[in-house]
Design a protein around this motif. Structure first.
Motif, short mmCIF file in Angstrom:
data_model
loop_
_atom_site.label_atom_id
_atom_site.label_comp_id
_atom_site.label_asym_id
_atom_site.label_seq_id
_atom_site.Cartn_x
_atom_site.Cartn_y
_atom_site.Cartn_z
N VAL A 472 -18.47 45.97 -20.73
CA VAL A 472 -17.82 44.63 -21.25
C VAL A 472 -16.71 45.00 -22.50
O VAL A 472 -17.16 45.56 -23.43
CB VAL A 472 -18.73 43.68 -21.87
CG1 VAL A 472 -18.07 42.55 -22.37
CG2 VAL A 472 -20.06 43.50 -20.85
N PRO A 473 -15.47 44.84 -22.06
CA PRO A 473 -14.45 45.07 -23.04
C PRO A 473 -14.46 44.13 -24.20
O PRO A 473 -15.06 43.03 -23.91
CB PRO A 473 -13.07 45.17 -22.39
CG PRO A 473 -13.39 44.29 -21.10
CD PRO A 473 -15.01 44.42 -20.75
N HIS A 474 -13.74 44.47 -25.25
CA HIS A 474 -13.36 43.62 -26.33
C HIS A 474 -12.98 42.36 -25.73
O HIS A 474 -12.04 42.26 -25.00
CB HIS A 474 -12.52 44.24 -27.57
CG HIS A 474 -12.34 43.16 -28.67
ND1 HIS A 474 -12.94 43.09 -29.41
CD2 HIS A 474 -11.02 42.51 -28.57
CE1 HIS A 474 -12.21 42.02 -30.31
NE2 HIS A 474 -11.15 41.95 -29.78
N LEU A 475 -12.94 41.21 -26.41
CA LEU A 475 -12.71 39.72 -25.93
C LEU A 475 -11.45 39.29 -26.71
O LEU A 475 -11.67 39.14 -27.95
CB LEU A 475 -13.52 38.76 -26.03
CG LEU A 475 -13.24 37.41 -25.60
CD1 LEU A 475 -13.01 37.31 -24.08
CD2 LEU A 475 -14.44 36.31 -26.01
N ASP A 476 -10.13 39.61 -26.05
CA ASP A 476 -8.88 39.13 -26.84
C ASP A 476 -8.57 37.74 -26.48
O ASP A 476 -8.80 37.02 -27.22
CB ASP A 476 -7.78 39.95 -26.25
CG ASP A 476 -8.09 41.76 -27.23
OD1 ASP A 476 -8.06 41.41 -28.54
OD2 ASP A 476 -7.66 42.63 -26.45
N ASP A 477 -8.23 37.35 -25.30
CA ASP A 477 -7.97 36.18 -24.78
C ASP A 477 -9.17 35.74 -24.05
O ASP A 477 -9.79 36.63 -23.34
CB ASP A 477 -6.68 35.98 -23.94
CG ASP A 477 -5.50 36.45 -24.76
OD1 ASP A 477 -5.15 35.90 -25.81
OD2 ASP A 477 -4.69 37.30 -24.45
N ASP A 478 -9.36 34.48 -23.73
CA ASP A 478 -10.33 33.98 -23.04
C ASP A 478 -10.54 34.24 -21.48
O ASP A 478 -9.24 34.43 -20.82
CB ASP A 478 -10.16 32.28 -22.81
CG ASP A 478 -10.84 31.77 -24.10
OD1 ASP A 478 -11.42 32.50 -25.03
OD2 ASP A 478 -10.76 30.51 -24.28
N ARG A 479 -11.53 34.85 -21.11
CA ARG A 479 -11.74 35.26 -19.70
C ARG A 479 -12.95 34.80 -19.09
O ARG A 479 -13.89 33.96 -19.93
CB ARG A 479 -11.65 36.73 -19.40
CG ARG A 479 -12.84 37.48 -20.04
CD ARG A 479 -12.79 38.98 -19.99
NE ARG A 479 -13.99 39.56 -20.73
CZ ARG A 479 -13.68 40.46 -21.88
NH1 ARG A 479 -12.63 40.35 -22.39
NH2 ARG A 479 -14.83 40.92 -22.51
N TYR A 480 -13.33 34.72 -17.37
CA TYR A 480 -14.36 34.33 -17.25
C TYR A 480 -15.56 35.03 -17.76
O TYR A 480 -15.73 36.42 -17.57
CB TYR A 480 -14.36 34.61 -15.66
CG TYR A 480 -15.52 34.01 -14.78
CD1 TYR A 480 -15.87 32.68 -14.98
CD2 TYR A 480 -16.26 34.88 -13.66
CE1 TYR A 480 -16.94 32.24 -14.03
CE2 TYR A 480 -17.04 34.29 -13.09
CZ TYR A 480 -17.62 32.90 -13.17
OH TYR A 480 -18.40 32.49 -12.38
N PHE A 481 -16.35 34.18 -18.42
CA PHE A 481 -17.51 34.97 -19.43
C PHE A 481 -18.68 35.19 -18.64
O PHE A 481 -19.40 35.87 -19.29
CB PHE A 481 -17.73 33.81 -20.54
CG PHE A 481 -17.97 34.35 -21.98
CD1 PHE A 481 -17.06 34.12 -23.02
CD2 PHE A 481 -19.07 35.14 -22.23
CE1 PHE A 481 -17.14 34.82 -24.38
CE2 PHE A 481 -19.27 35.65 -23.52
CZ PHE A 481 -18.09 35.42 -24.21
#
Length: 511
Positions: A472-481
């Motif tokens: 799981v990469p760092h969350l920068d912009d929102d993505r399908y969570f």
């Protein structure tokens, strides 16, 4: 695959854990003389011609009905068929195997009047992975787990359904495929097979084993959250906990302190931090988690004792050929243990959710709102915290004690029951809910620590972050969570989070 030699009355929790995990089971042959002596005692009791409950009488409210000798085999078959009245989805195969092994160990203690050939069939079914399909609902936890154990016994006589090599087959067909002969039950055997607490105990043990992994993972994510929030490790000072003297609290504080030792994040705010005290969800982890650990250990002790006990009725004493009717089938100890596990699981998830809520709140964490670099445009961890709250609320409802409930059955003959069965059965779903909460905390805490780069946490906590970031990469912009949550949940559930922090010896429940 590990093979467990089952020594009746002497099995360890580690043995039961291995069996639940799929280990092969062989019965210690040293028990055979006592089993044979018990079966011989049944023959002598019958020869006396006197009415003896469960051997030549009806059952429950029908105990006063005398059964002629010519109908005794039919009596045992009939009790199995009539009591196989469960409903609902089938038990998980792993829990059913554990139930079968528990029943084998109980009957092999030579107090139940069961013949060796009947035990050998149960042992062979375990060896060949012939698993009865047992509806999971229908027991009130006294007089024993009658309905589910009756479905197990029904499969042994060729009635009902079984799993074999991934196929769902009629029991008679499945036994033939495994080259096993269906049992023809002798006097007392049907009652002995379906009376007892093995269903409730199997589910409670499975819940306990999963709760242990949950507890240890929550210690790791709790420490990571503390670092993410730039919390203090001062509340984990051993002098605090030595004064209160609770073993679980002392060991939990030791583990949290060790998990954070060497953290550059912690060192960065050791001087000059204006905060005097952290929120309870950080500061009181040793008190809450330590209490949960003590409760889980008490439940483990109770279940270990129950697993090694004999809980059918009546019991056969060969020294004077006596059949004594009692109430060992009443699963109140299991019900209490299951309720204790439920309370601990609920609290583990509850305090973890508070840590998640603290991390997403900029007023408390000092980090960007909802742990996203661009709050407003992005919602970040806003809804995962809501999901955690929903799961915790669901567990609070499930945690209401089952043992305080009772409902009369069998025309008021069985007028107080334990409700251990559904008390134990709810545990695995509660652990599943709490595991998802800990998975969300793992994601949130790792995201929080990312904001402190280039500072790093301790070596064991960085190993956990590395494990997570591989998937799981760092969350920068929102993505399908959802995929992120599923990946984190799997790491918690599998024990990988605990293994990644293996440099620190975490306190256990069942060792």
């Amino acid at each position: 695959m590990t093979t467990i030699t089952l020594k009746p009355g002497e099995a360890s929790l580690a043995d039961w854990h291995a069996i639940w995990g799929g280990a092969d089971v062989v019965l210690d042959p040293a028990c055979k003389p006592e089993v044979q002596a018990s079966a011989d005692a049944i023959a002598r009791i019958l020869a006396k011609g006197e009415p003896v409950y469960g051997i030549n009488t009806g059952f429950g409210k029908l105990a006063s009905v005398r059964i002629p000798d010519g109908d005794l085999a039919a009596l045992q078959r009939n009790i199995v068929l009539s009591h196989a009245a469960g409903t609902g989805e089938p038990m998980p195969a792993a829990v059913t195997r554990l139930m079968m092994a528990l029943k084998l160990a109980s009957l092999a203690q030579g107090a139940s009047g069961v013949r060796l050939k009947t035990l050998e069939l149960l042992e062979a079914m375990l060896a060949k992975n012939v698993i009865p399909i047992v509806p999971a609902q229908g027991s009130v936890g006294a007089s024993g787990d009658l309905a589910p154990l009756a479905h197990m016994a029904a499969a042994m006589i060729g009635v009902g359904e079984i799993w074999i090599e991934g196929q769902r087959l009629p029991a008679a067909e499945g036994l033939r495929a495994a080259e096993l002969e269906p049992a023809v039950l002798g006097a007392k055997e049907g009652l002995a097979l379906l009376n007892g607490t093995q269903y409730s105990t199997a589910y409670a043990l499975a819940g306990l084993f999963e709760a242990e992994t949950l507890f240890q993972a929550a210690l790791v994510t709790g420490a990571l959250s503390t670092d993410a929030a730039k919390g203090s490790d001062a509340p984990f000072d051993p002098r605090i906990h030595a004064l209160r003297r609770h073993r679980g609290q002392i060991e939990t504080a030791d583990a949290l302190r060790a998990l954070m030792a060497g953290s550059a994040i912690r060192e960065s705010h050791r001087v000059g931090d204006e905060r005097v005290q952290d929120p309870y969800c950080l500061r009181c982890q040793p008190q809450v988690m330590g209490a949960a650990l003590d409760v889980l250990r008490k439940a483990a002790d109770t279940l270990g004792t129950e697993a090694n006990g004999v809980s059918d009725n009546p019991l056969i004493f060969v020294e004077d050929d006596t059949a004594l009717s009692g109430g060992n089938f009443h699963a109140e100890p299991v019900a209490f243990a299951a309720d204790m596990i439920a309370l601990a699981v609920c609290e583990i998830g509850s305090i973890a959710e508070r840590r998640i809520a603290m991390l997403v709140d900029p007023a408390l964490s000092g980090m960007p709102a909802f742990l996203t670099p661009k709050p407003g445009l992005n919602s970040g961890f806003m809804i995962p915290q809501v999901t955690a709250a929903a799961l915790v609320s669901e567990n609070k409802q499930k945690a209401y004690p089952a043992s305080v409930d009772s409902i009369p059955t069998s025309a008021n003959q069985e007028d107080h029951v334990s409700m251990a069965a559904h008390g134990a059965r709810r545990l695995m779903s509660m652990v599943e809910n709490a595991t998802a909460v800990i998975g969300i905390e793992l994601l949130a805490a790792a995201q929080g620590c990312d904001f402190h780069q280039p500072l790093q946490s301790s070596a064991p906590l960085e190993a956990v972050r590395t494990l997570l970031r591989a998937q799981v990469p760092h969350l920068d912009d929102d993505r399908y969570f959802h995929p992120d949550m599923e990946a984190a949940n799997a790491l918690v559930r599998s024990g990988a989070v605990v293994d990644a922090a293996a440099a620190i010896e975490l306190p256990g429940v069942t060792a």
